[in-house]
Scaffold this active site. Structure first.
Site, PDB file in Angstrom:
ATOM      1  N   LYS A  18      10.161  -4.369   1.075  1.00  0.00           N
ATOM      2  CA  LYS A  18       9.647  -5.735   0.996  1.00  0.00           C
ATOM      3  C   LYS A  18      10.757  -6.708   0.629  1.00  0.00           C
ATOM      4  CE  LYS A  18       5.480  -5.750  -0.705  1.00  0.00           C
ATOM      5  NZ  LYS A  18       4.570  -5.501  -1.847  1.00  0.00           N
TER       6      LYS A  18
ATOM      7  N   ARG B 149       5.496  -8.316  -7.378  1.00  0.00           N
ATOM      8  CA  ARG B 149       5.127  -7.420  -6.280  1.00  0.00           C
ATOM      9  C   ARG B 149       6.026  -6.198  -6.264  1.00  0.00           C
ATOM     10  NH1 ARG B 149       5.819 -11.129  -1.125  1.00  0.00           N
ATOM     11  NH2 ARG B 149       4.315  -9.628  -0.257  1.00  0.00           N
TER      12      ARG B 149
ATOM     13  N   MET C   2       0.925   0.628  -4.752  1.00  0.00           N
ATOM     14  CA  MET C   2       1.434  -0.159  -5.862  1.00  0.00           C
ATOM     15  C   MET C   2       0.602  -1.437  -5.961  1.00  0.00           C
ATOM     16  SD  MET C   2       3.914   1.513  -6.976  1.00  0.00           S
ATOM     17  CE  MET C   2       4.966   2.820  -6.460  1.00  0.00           C
TER      18      MET C   2
ATOM     19  N   ARG D  28       7.321  -6.101   8.072  1.00  0.00           N
ATOM     20  CA  ARG D  28       7.848  -4.732   8.153  1.00  0.00           C
ATOM     21  C   ARG D  28       7.497  -4.193   9.528  1.00  0.00           C
ATOM     22  NH1 ARG D  28       3.403  -2.778   3.767  1.00  0.00           N
ATOM     23  NH2 ARG D  28       1.610  -3.354   4.983  1.00  0.00           N
TER      24      ARG D  28
ATOM     25  N   HIS E 220      -8.041  -1.258   3.923  1.00  0.00           N
ATOM     26  CA  HIS E 220      -7.384  -0.016   3.499  1.00  0.00           C
ATOM     27  C   HIS E 220      -7.678   1.128   4.464  1.00  0.00           C
ATOM     28  CE1 HIS E 220      -7.174   3.739   1.067  1.00  0.00           C
ATOM     29  NE2 HIS E 220      -6.024   3.206   0.706  1.00  0.00           N
TER      30      HIS E 220
ATOM     31  N   SER F 252      17.085  35.871  18.089  1.00  0.00           N
ATOM     32  CA  SER F 252      16.023  34.886  17.933  1.00  0.00           C
ATOM     33  C   SER F 252      15.621  34.918  16.466  1.00  0.00           C
ATOM     34  CB  SER F 252      14.841  35.224  18.831  1.00  0.00           C
ATOM     35  OG  SER F 252      13.811  34.297  18.601  1.00  0.00           O
TER      36      SER F 252
ATOM     37  N   TYR G 254      17.785  27.065  21.851  1.00  0.00           N
ATOM     38  CA  TYR G 254      16.406  26.636  22.119  1.00  0.00           C
ATOM     39  C   TYR G 254      15.515  26.875  20.908  1.00  0.00           C
ATOM     40  CZ  TYR G 254      15.139  31.566  22.635  1.00  0.00           C
ATOM     41  OH  TYR G 254      14.922  32.883  22.388  1.00  0.00           O
TER      42      TYR G 254
HETATM   43  P1  ADP Z   1       0.986  -4.958  -0.809  1.00  0.00           P
HETATM   44  O1  ADP Z   1       2.284  -4.238  -0.838  1.00  0.00           O
HETATM   45  O2  ADP Z   1      -0.140  -4.216  -1.379  1.00  0.00           O
HETATM   46  O3  ADP Z   1       0.716  -5.566   0.527  1.00  0.00           O
HETATM   47  P2  ADP Z   1       1.971  -7.523  -1.618  1.00  0.00           P
HETATM   48  O4  ADP Z   1       3.018  -7.598  -2.653  1.00  0.00           O
HETATM   49  O5  ADP Z   1       2.412  -7.693  -0.222  1.00  0.00           O
HETATM   50  O6  ADP Z   1       1.163  -6.181  -1.823  1.00  0.00           O
HETATM   51  O7  ADP Z   1       0.894  -8.602  -1.967  1.00  0.00           O
HETATM   52  C1  ADP Z   1      -0.355  -8.636  -1.363  1.00  0.00           C
HETATM   53  C2  ADP Z   1      -0.703 -10.026  -0.958  1.00  0.00           C
HETATM   54  O8  ADP Z   1      -0.618 -10.902  -2.057  1.00  0.00           O
HETATM   55  C3  ADP Z   1       0.242 -10.619   0.056  1.00  0.00           C
HETATM   56  O9  ADP Z   1      -0.095 -10.236   1.345  1.00  0.00           O
HETATM   57  C4  ADP Z   1       0.009 -12.084  -0.131  1.00  0.00           C
HETATM   58  O10 ADP Z   1      -1.111 -12.491   0.607  1.00  0.00           O
HETATM   59  C5  ADP Z   1      -0.271 -12.186  -1.605  1.00  0.00           C
HETATM   60  N1  ADP Z   1       0.936 -12.664  -2.247  1.00  0.00           N
HETATM   61  C6  ADP Z   1       1.955 -11.970  -2.747  1.00  0.00           C
HETATM   62  N2  ADP Z   1       2.907 -12.785  -3.220  1.00  0.00           N
HETATM   63  C7  ADP Z   1       2.474 -14.026  -3.005  1.00  0.00           C
HETATM   64  C8  ADP Z   1       3.006 -15.310  -3.252  1.00  0.00           C
HETATM   65  N3  ADP Z   1       4.190 -15.489  -3.824  1.00  0.00           N
HETATM   66  N4  ADP Z   1       2.269 -16.383  -2.893  1.00  0.00           N
HETATM   67  C9  ADP Z   1       1.062 -16.216  -2.314  1.00  0.00           C
HETATM   68  N5  ADP Z   1       0.517 -15.041  -2.045  1.00  0.00           N
HETATM   69  C10 ADP Z   1       1.204 -13.954  -2.399  1.00  0.00           C
HETATM   70 MG    MG Z   2       1.862  -6.699   1.467  1.00  0.00          MG
END
Ligand code: ADP
Ligand code: MG
Ligand code: MG
Length: 930
Positions: free
Chosen positions: A56, A126, A137, A378, A496, A820, A907
């Site tokens: 990320k 995050r 996470m 990603r 999910h 083999s 092989y």
């Molecule tokens: P995951 O890895 O579970 O996707 P993220 O860290 O991507 O968790 O966070 C999930 C969601 O939270 C993001 O998709 C976004 O919508 C929201 N989010 C995270 N950071 C921000 C931010 N700085 N401002 C607004 N929304 C946020």
């Molecule tokens: Mg996310």
């Protein structure tokens, strides 16, 4: 109360694991250095730094670099996570100052300040591991709020509803993730959700939408939430923004060792040493009103591969709402009507992302008052079907070359393409009772279970299981792994359930709203009928349909086209793409792919899948059919050489016919034929009744059978009288087998078909063993050549499957024309671990990470791999053109295939339906070794 049990268990697990970690962690982690990387106006990192910044963090940096709109922030590196676990959950001393500087950078760019009483900065915290670990996470949004800053935010934005909505969200997430206020054992709902339901009922007397809650409702909710936190955690909710921040950072690092994360890493073989990074980022707000929203999108459709903008969003919501499945989101195309400018901007970003990353992206965005912000991107997880189509389409669009296209198809997913679909005739008779979103393609029919534990239990009993839930959450992972298919009543394409299904290649239909799922009663009511747990349902994850009862399945288009010669199937895009991929594989590959086949039919299937011959034909399987087993038993029960020869003479024609059939199918491709291998007692009946029946049938006294069974009993059959030891003890058995091979060869050769038998002597540890068998084989060849007046072409070699065979490979290669590797036995004997008995301790070993993968499924490169490597080097030192192959289970395992490429085998051989997987893996191994 329920609050403690689950949580405590998790903590116990953590403690144990951090102790482990110390023992095998790296020494001397850095105590000074760069722990914080900025992104925004100034960006320190880039997309290539995933090991250090996590996926990320690295991609947030990369998006900043290519000018996409990303809220500013900083990434705390994965090295800090490693340090944290090596130092009793503490931080490097230099971290604090670097974080303060990072925060100051955010404050400068946003003009806001953390904890400020006029214009407060809020941040998200995050997690982000090197590889994405969806749902594993936890993210905390709106951090920095307290009773004072919430008022400031309300004043500054003129939007108290929004400010209080943020505050209640923050307490909810922080309470859950950091303070451990979570659903306990036996609770079906999250405690915070229960409070929300309660409040709605108290104040509105009905279940209204979250967006309909008033400012006063939200203020009251905050009070109740804080009380809940106090009651469950015994602590006051923290008010200082800095304390909140450090608590959140600690929770992210802590979550690296939570049960869910550990289970996930084990399934995907992610080493725990990698650690996670933490991203701290300025908030942007999707919940300020109707011009705001949040969403998740793919640059192309990740379920079926179509080139269309795909995804979903919610108006007036923060990102968590989209994935949580609380409200059902709308498809991204609808955004055109609500916020056309934002939609246009997202389309523009979609193009930029694909051009830059040259792969399908899965991204998360938030729209604040009409302005689009990017929060994540990603490479999108995809089904095998989508992977195939993406790779072919992107090649045609000149975004990637053919080698990249080959690499883009995950070898371990390829068998999804061969998985059955519903039988079309059955389907037209079946009743569609609900429709949902097609989230994981394929067909699944199974008995329904509404909870993960019961689904696992039923699957362990051998039932085909369909996991049915309102929505799934990471706690359901075990049940999802056990199930044939997943069906949910709520949630969209980024829920999910959909995410996990895509990743695991599970058949999945989600958001089938017509289902009424009752966890309490354990029933599903749909279309006027009520189903209990254990009843059958069927789902079509390609079409998004739910069918009543059991529906039989039919082969996939690829199997239909290749194996059954179905012309309709051959015209499908899926079939054509698959063939193109296999063609490229042949262009790239160095190793050949053969098959393990014991019958002409198996051999024919494998050849249709592109096998280049047989790498292992187990002759003993031929003895089990029909009356042959009786002749075999007569042979074993014989008391004199004459009797034994008479019985063998009965077996000879059977074997000859089998070999002839196989040679005809192979049309000149090589067939490695292994002589009798298993201990003889496996052929004898073991119950009293069976022994009496046999005595009657073949006219021998039952006492003789009895005593022979006893005589053949071994304490360690795996290490007993088996393999070449049988042929050495009873050379007439090998003589009969050799004669059968050569007579069949002569016969088929006379039909004008080339024949290339390769006779393989099993379990050789001494050169002399092989020499003795060689003599028998060559004598038979000379005899048949003379009798039939033909010239035969064949070779004789050995299996390398016990450590002495590897170590003495130079000597053995003087006599063997090929090796083999029998990696099943080689693994058993090298590890001193019986495969069939390993079930009682190996899972525990995996938990303790003594073994990272099951060594019987994926070769133990470090240990057993050495024995392979030694045998290759020593064997080839003696005989330069020694032919080398592998015929154990590992021959169909992509990771093992990469190893076999590295050591230079000629092989790999695997079961017929695994052949395409092995061809792809072999091609990828060759490409990545260049
Ligand atoms: P995951 O890895 O579970 O996707 P993220 O860290 O991507 O968790 O966070 C999930 C969601 O939270 C993001 O998709 C976004 O919508 C929201 N989010 C995270 N950071 C921000 C931010 N700085 N401002 C607004 N929304 C946020
Ligand atoms: Mg996310
Ligand atoms: Mg063996």
């Amino acid at each position: 109360m329920a609050k403690t049990s689950g949580r405590k268990a998790a903590k116990g697990g953590k403690a144990k694991n951090s102790a482990n970690r110390k023992t095998h962690g790296k020494n001397g982690s850095k105590t000074a250095g760069k722990f914080v990387y900025l992104f925004g106006a100034k960006t320190d990192g880039n997309g290539a730094m995933k090991p250090l910044l996590g996926g990320k963090g690295a991609n947030l940096a990369e998006m900043c670099r290519i000018g996409l709109p990303v809220p500013p922030g900083f990434t705390i590196t994965t090295e800090v996570c490693t340090y944290y676990y090596e130092h009793n959950r503490s931080y490097p001393p230099a971290l604090r100052a670097q974080m303060e500087a990072g925060l100051a950078a955010i404050e400068r760019q946003t003009g806001k300040k953390l904890g400020d009483l006029s214009n407060p900065l809020l941040v998200s915290v995050r997690s982000g591991a090197r590889d994405s670990m969806p749902g594993m996470m936890d993210t905390i949004l709106n951090l920095g709020l307290n009773d004072n800053t919430v008022e400031a935010l309300a004043r500054k934005t003129g939007n108290p509803r929004f400010a209080w909505d943020c505050y209640r969200r923050f307490i909810q997430m922080y309470g859950d993730v950091v303070l451990g206020v979570q659903k306990g054992v036996g609770e079906d709902h999250e405690p915070f959700e229960t409070v929300i339901e309660g409040l709605k009922h108290d104040r509105h007397h009905q279940a209204i939408e979250d967006t309909k809650l008033t400012v006063d409702d939200l203020k009251e909710l905050v009070v109740r939430f804080k009380a809940l936190v106090r009651e469950r955690s015994g602590r006051e909710f923290p008010t200082s923004p800095w304390d909140q921040l450090m608590g959140a950072v600690g929770a992210v690092f802590g979550s690296w060792m939570n049960d869910r994360a550990i289970v996930y890493r084990r399934k995907y073989n992610i080493p725990s040493e990698w650690g996670t990074a933490v991203n701290v980022q300025a908030m942007v707000y999707g919940n300020t009103g109707d011009k705001s929203g949040s969403g998740v999108a793919f640059t192309r459709n990740p379920a079926n591969g179509l080139k269309e903008f795909y995804g979903e969003f919610l108006i007036n919501a923060q990102g968590e709402d989209v994935v949580a499945g609380v409200r059902t989101p709308e498809p991204v195309s609808e955004l055109k009507n609500h916020l056309p400018k934002a939609h246009h901007e997202l389309e523009r970003i979609r193009q930029i992302l694909e051009k830059h990353f040259r792969d399908v992206q899965d991204f998360e965005f938030t729209i604040e008052d009409g302005v689009v912000y990017m929060l994540q991107t990603r490479n999108g997880k995809r089904t095998a079907m989508a992977a195939l189509k993406f790779s072919m389409d992107m090649f045609k669009e000149k975004l990637i070359d053919w080698k990249t296209a080959v690499m883009r198809n995950p070898a371990d997913q390829l068998d999804q393409l061969l998985a059955p679909v519903f039988d079309t005739r059955e389907l037209s008779a079946a009743k569609a009772i609900a429709t949902g979103l097609p989230a994981g393609p394929g067909a699944a029919s199974g008995q329904i279970y509404l909870n993960a534990d019961r689904a696992v239990a039923a699957a362990e009993k051998g039932q085909p299981v369909l996991l049915v839930r309102l929505e799934t959450s990471p706690e359901d992972l075990r049940g999802m792994i056990a199930a044939e298919g997943i069906l949910t009543a709520r949630g969209g394409v980024s829920s999910h359930a959909a995410l996990v299904a895509r990743q695991m290649g599970k058949v999945c239909v989600c958001g089938a709203a017509a289902l009424d799922v009752d966890y309490g009663k354990r029933t599903v009511t749909v279309d006027g009928q009520t189903l209990k747990e254990g009843d059958f349902l069927s789902i079509d994850g390609t079409a998004g349909k739910v069918y009543a009862g059991r529906v039989n399945t039919a082969p996939s288009e690829i199997v239909a086209g290749l194996i059954n010669g179905d012309d309709g199937a051959k015209k499908t895009e899926k079939f054509k793409n698959f063939q193109q991929l296999m063609k490229w594989c042949d262009q790239a590959t160095r190793m050949g792919v053969r098959t393990n086949a014991d019958t002409p039919e198996q051999a024919a299937n494998a050849m249709a899948f592109g096998a280049q011959g047989i790498g292992l034909c187990r002759t003993e399987h031929m003895f089990f059919e029909g009356d042959r087993i009786d002749a075999m038993r007569e042979m074993i029960l014989a008391e004199t050489l004459e009797e034994r020869k008479a019985a063998l003479a009965k077996l000879l024609p059977y074997q000859r016919e089998d070999f002839a059939g196989i040679f005809r199918v192979l049309k000149g491709s090589p067939a490695t034929i292994r002589f009798l291998d298993p201990p003889l007692h496996e052929f004898l009946p073991h119950t009293e009744q069976q022994q009496e029946d046999l005595a009657d049938k073949i006219h021998v006294p039952v006492g003789r059978i009895h005593s022979r069974v006893e005589q053949l009993h071994e304490f360690n059959p795996m290490l007993g009288f088996r393999g070449c030891r049988l042929g050495i003890g009873f050379p007439e058995i090998s003589a009969m087998q050799a004669r059968a091979v050569f007579e069949a060869a002569a016969m088929v050769q006379k039909e004008g078909i080339k024949v290339r038998p390769e006779i393989m002597i099993p379990l050789v540890g001494f050169k002399k063993e092989l020499d003795l068998q060689l003599e028998v084989v060559r004598q038979a060849a000379r005899d048949v050549e003379a009798e039939q007046k033909v010239k035969l072409t064949f070779s004789v070699g050995t299996m390398i499957e016990i450590p002495r065979g590897s170590l003495m490979a130079d000597e053995i290669a003087q006599s063997a024309e090929f090796f083999s590797f029998g990696t099943n036995d080689l693994t058993q004997t090298a590890l001193g671990m019986s495969r069939d008995d390993s079930g009682s301790f190996l899972p525990h070993y995996a938990e303790l990470e003594i073994v990272k993968k099951n060594p019987f499924a994926s070769i133990d490169v470090a240990g057993v791999g050495q024995l392979v490597d030694i045998a290759v080097k020593r064997g080839r030192a003696t005989r330069k053109d020694l032919k080398l192959g592998i015929c154990g289970e590992h021959g169909g395992d992509p990771d093992s295939i990469h190893f076999f490429e590295k050591v230079g085998l000629d092989y790999v051989s695997c079961s017929p339906f695994r052949v395409p997987v092995a061809r792809l893996a072999a091609a990828q191994a060759a490409l990545s070794s260049k």
